[in-house]
Design an enzyme around this catalytic site. Structure first.
Site, mmCIF file in Angstrom:
data_model
loop_
_atom_site.group_PDB
_atom_site.id
_atom_site.type_symbol
_atom_site.label_atom_id
_atom_site.label_comp_id
_atom_site.label_asym_id
_atom_site.label_seq_id
_atom_site.Cartn_x
_atom_site.Cartn_y
_atom_site.Cartn_z
ATOM 1 N N LEU A 163 0.832 -1.178 0.139
ATOM 2 C CA LEU A 163 0.111 -0.090 -0.025
ATOM 3 C C LEU A 163 1.010 0.977 0.192
ATOM 4 O O LEU A 163 0.294 1.969 -0.988
ATOM 5 C CB LEU A 163 -1.183 0.173 1.478
ATOM 6 N N GLY B 105 7.350 3.901 4.250
ATOM 7 C CA GLY B 105 7.646 5.355 4.678
ATOM 8 C C GLY B 105 8.799 4.999 5.396
ATOM 9 O O GLY B 105 9.644 4.219 4.993
ATOM 10 N N PHE C 151 9.666 3.803 7.851
ATOM 11 C CA PHE C 151 9.620 2.961 8.616
ATOM 12 C C PHE C 151 9.843 1.399 8.345
ATOM 13 O O PHE C 151 10.286 0.643 9.350
ATOM 14 C CB PHE C 151 8.133 2.757 10.068
ATOM 15 N N GLY C 152 9.262 1.585 7.153
ATOM 16 C CA GLY C 152 9.719 -0.129 6.320
ATOM 17 C C GLY C 152 7.848 0.160 5.055
ATOM 18 O O GLY C 152 7.502 1.895 4.453
ATOM 19 N N ASP D 129 3.685 13.431 15.953
ATOM 20 C CA ASP D 129 4.330 13.042 13.937
ATOM 21 C C ASP D 129 2.707 13.533 12.894
ATOM 22 O O ASP D 129 2.826 12.343 12.790
ATOM 23 C CB ASP D 129 4.915 11.764 13.731
#
Length: 837
Positions: free
Chosen positions: A525, A528, A530-531, A644
């Site tokens: 999908l 980012g 982070f992964g 965030d």
């Protein structure tokens, strides 16, 4: 002369520049590129169109009342017009043709010949069907519904006309930019016991079950309901299926996409989008022949491999079976003859019966007679009722390999598989313990050998995984304890001794891998810092979103635990819901509810999608985000600072309701705590408040600042990190501030809103946003104040100078090429190092 006549008509007959009120093309009235034919009730429109990024022109039909152009039928899909010279005309033979620049040869034609060509007309019906009529006859000489493209509409037939040999089926587009005939098809296989198939090339990709009485067996979403009725005909003249809509104001369609997925959806005006309520294939067990011949695919078998051999069969390639590859299928054990040698049948419950293309069907025979008939024929491998209702009606028998079976949780039919006497006795022992001494002894020896081999395999696998298991247990223990020390925080938050995994399941890696098709790129999908995030479907059919942390992710183990503990305790309609986590073999994953419209940034920063967000919907999103932050700051039993907030961390559900996500950087405050300090500034450039970016100070007012930035982005449709030529040191916040001081704030409003919005309300939102991004945190309102200002028309204070960061600083020479990158404030104060995401 026949070829010249239509050409002369084009130049001799006066042509209207645009056809809007007419639904008919006459012999002397061709349709030019740019003209639009509209059905009598203005439901459908017909004209020339281009798809995606292509400049090629096609004649097609689309919904006239749906804001986005949704093409449902294409005439010249494999022969486009290369420019805007296209014409749709009735030629001298009374047929319908499409010409391009070269008008001596048509690019496409509906080949018919009529006795009186001047009396033929083409008409667009309110069903979306383009028909060619003669002398006002209601019986068409030709109709577009006989030649569907990738969409099935109400009243359109799929299937074979046995008299004319016309076979109607859907074919996919080549791509989003090319409506040409693709490689996938969807239709009825009339052989044997008729079934629906999706083919990719010549190979079947998905198979629906046979039609029984009033429905497709095992496909409840395709059954008669309050939206539509389904009719199936199978006689000497035709075999066909057609569905009709109970309310013509409902727009429902079935589409075959380029990858071979068939989906039924309905248009919802409230959210301006098509909403799916059925599609296939969805699970791995839906894939045709997933487990090979003579096997069954069970998607609910969570702890084991989904493929199992049918009774009396064993894996053809055992080593592949251990590697969880069942494509080789199963073969007969061949321990005894299956021909009148004491054999019988074992019931396999709740399955989709095998492919019945070569099956034999007798609808007048009952289930007991069906069993006797199959037993008399030594080639009969299995039998089932044609209709499982009323104890079983009709008889279907299979002769040869049994292909493409799967288990359902609460649907399906009972299939009776032929087995030899020995296996029949073993199954009888399981059900009533009635085996004799010899059979028991043989079964015990065989079972002992099998268990010994399995023990060896399990012991070997357990030894390999012991290291990873220890690590998983360590983290699971820390999660189930429910206590966590937050990164560089003086506050210890004890969430109690209750086991979190009683509320929050810990998933096995293989379960998530199966749900995401082994983390296929087709399931991804987004990605980012982070992964990556993947869409998945669990064995029970529930859709999930899997946040898979990269091994080099900026979100470490502390942030991971932080997000699990926090979000598991938060419940609000504007916060995303977590379903569980997975920690195994170096993997750290969070499992969330799946939200089909993805993130807010995919809408507001996309010009095409942004047009679908009218002001009422944008205001609902703004208000929903504000309510979610208010809950975090004031209403939850934990006081949370998100740290965030940004457009990509706001997800949208099917009704476009916003849900705040990504709590990896969130912090918990004590009840009386006002602010905190950190040496590690984390977050996203453009959304961080100045005091946080430069001094590491954060508080509820830090989130208020981020909300203000997000509010300006929603109103303007622009990113805060965008720069402006008239003020190169300014981002969106600074640009809006300059316009506000000059009384020109309305210039920032997104142009795709047109004129259909209340100017005062939008400008008021800009004012609230500027209050949120004021330079000094003490001047900013709380989120309760923001929600109050959004919810009423009371006077709001005038905003003061905002605190906005700019990302570039020019040398004194003023040479833009000599710029240096960094994070700076308008007052040139040195910043703490920022770890952006």
């Amino acid at each position: 002369m026949d070829m010249i006549t239509p050409i002369l008509l084009i130049f001799l007959v006066p042509l209207p520049s645009c056809i809007f009120s007419l639904d008919t093309i006459a012999p002397n009235q061709p349709l030019r590129d740019g003209d639009v034919l509209v059905s009598s009730k203005k439901i459908f429109a017909l004209g020339f169109f281009s798809s995606g990024n292509s400049q090629k022109r096609y004649v097609g039909v689309w919904y006239n009342k749906v804001p986005e152009q949704t093409i449902v039928w294409v005439a010249n899909r494999d022969n486009p017009v290369t420019d805007t010279s296209g014409l749709l005309v009735i030629n001298s033979h009374g047929g319908l043709v499409i010409y391009g620049k070269n008008q001596s040869s048509p690019l496409w034609s509906a080949n018919v010949t009529v006795s009186s060509p001047n009396n033929s007309t083409a008409k667009l019906l309110d069903t979306g069907n383009l028909v060619l009529l003669e002398n006002g006859s209601l019986s068409p000489l030709w109709q577009g519904f006989d030649y569907p493209s990738n969409t099935m509409l109400p009243f359109m037939k799929l299937g074979l006309d046995r008299r004319s040999k016309l076979n109607r089926f859907l074919t996919s587009w080549k791509s989003k930019d090319d409506p040409g005939t693709g490689t996938c098809s969807y239709g009825i296989d009339p052989s044997g016991f008729p079934q629906l198939f999706v083919y990719k090339g010549q190979a079947p990709r998905w198979r629906g079950r046979a039609w029984i009485k009033e429905r497709w067996s095992g496909v409840p979403e395709m059954t008669n309901n309050f939206i539509f009725n389904v009719t199936f005909v199978n006689n000497q003249d035709e075999i066909s299926i057609v569905f009709t809509i109970t309310d013509e104001s409902i727009f429902s369609r079935l589409v075959l996409d380029e990858s071979g997925i068939v989906e039924r959806s309905t248009w919802y005006n409230q959210v301006h989008q098509w909403v799916k309520f059925w599609s296939a294939p969805e699970e791995r067990c839906d894939e045709y022949g997933r487990c090979g011949a003579n096997s069954n695919c069970d998607p609910y078998n969570v702890d084991k491999f989904e493929c199992t051999c049918l009774p009396g069969f064993e894996p053809k390639l055992l080593h592949e079976w251990y590697l969880r590859d069942g494509s080789g299928g199963c073969v007969s054990t061949k321990r005894a003859s299956l021909c009148r040698n004491g054999e019988g049948f074992v019931k396999v419950p709740r399955v989709k019966p095998p492919d019945s293309s070569a099956a034999r069907v007798n609808l007048s025979m009952g289930l007991e007679a069906c069993k006797a008939e199959c037993l008399r024929n030594c080639s009969c491998m299995a039998y089932s009722s044609a209709d499982e209702r009323k104890g079983g009606i009709g008889c279907v028998t299979w002769h040869g390999d049994l292909v493409d079976m799967r288990t359902y949780s609460n649907l399906g039919q009972d299939l009776y598989v032929r087995v030899n006497a020995t296996i029949l006795a073993q199954y009888a022992m399981k059900s009533n313990g009635s085996l004799g001494h010899k059979e028991k002894l043989a079964a015990s020896l065989a079972s002992g050998l099998v268990f010994f081999l399995l023990f060896c395999i399990v012991f070997w696998l357990a030894k390999r995984k012991r290291k990873g298991k220890r690590r998983q247990d360590k983290l699971s223990f820390s999660l189930t304890r429910g206590s966590t020390y937050l990164e560089d925080s003086p506050v210890r938050t004890d969430l109690g001794e209750s086991r979190i995994n009683s509320d929050l399941p810990i998933f096995e890696l293989r379960t998530i891998a199966a749900a995401t098709n082994n983390f296929s790129s087709n399931n991804k999908l987004g990605k980012g810092g982070f992964g990556s995030v993947y869409k998945g479907v669990l064995y029970n059919g529930k859709e999930i979103a899997v946040k898979r942390l990269a091994k080099n992710s900026g979100q470490g183990i502390e942030e991971f635990k932080n997000e699990v503990v926090l979000i598991a305790k938060l419940q609000h309609r504007n916060l995303v819901r977590i379903l569980g986590c997975c920690v195994q073999d170096e993997e750290k994953m969070l499992i969330y509810e799946y939200l089909p419209n993805k993130s807010l940034d995919s809408f507001i920063f996309n010009e095409a999608k942004r047009a679908f967000l009218d002001w009422p919907k944008r205001f609902e999103i703004i208000y929903g985000i504000a309510r979610g932050i208010l809950y975090l700051h004031h209403d939850s039993r934990l006081r949370i600072i998100h740290r965030d907030l940004k457009a990509s961390n706001v997800l949208l559900d099917s009704a476009m309701n916003p849900k705040i996500s990504d709590f990896g950087m969130a912090r918990i405050f004590g009840a009386e705590q006002i602010e905190a300090n950190t040496n590690r500034v984390v977050g996203t450039y453009g959304y961080m408040s100045p005091e946080y970016a430069m001094q590491g100070l954060f508080s509820v007012k830090s989130d208020v600042y981020s909300f203000g930035v997000l509010l300006l982005e929603i109103v303007s449709g622009r990113k805060n990190t965008r720069y402006y030529h008239d003020n190169p040191d300014s981002n969106l916040v600074g640009h809006v501030w300059h316009l506000w001081k000059e009384g020109r704030a309305s210039e920032i409003i997104d142009s795709t809103l047109g004129e259909s919005y209340p100017v005062d309300e939008v400008v008021r939102c800009i004012q609230i946003a500027l209050l949120c991004v004021q330079e000094h945190a003490t001047n900013r309102p709380t989120m309760s104040g923001v929600v109050s200002m959004l919810g009423n028309n009371a006077a709001a204070p005038s905003p003061r100078q905002p605190g906005f960061l700019v990302k570039r600083s020019y040398h004194t020479s003023g040479d833009p090429s000599a710029s240096t990158e960094g994070a700076y404030s308008v007052n040139d104060v040195t910043c703490t190092e920022i770890e952006a995401r």
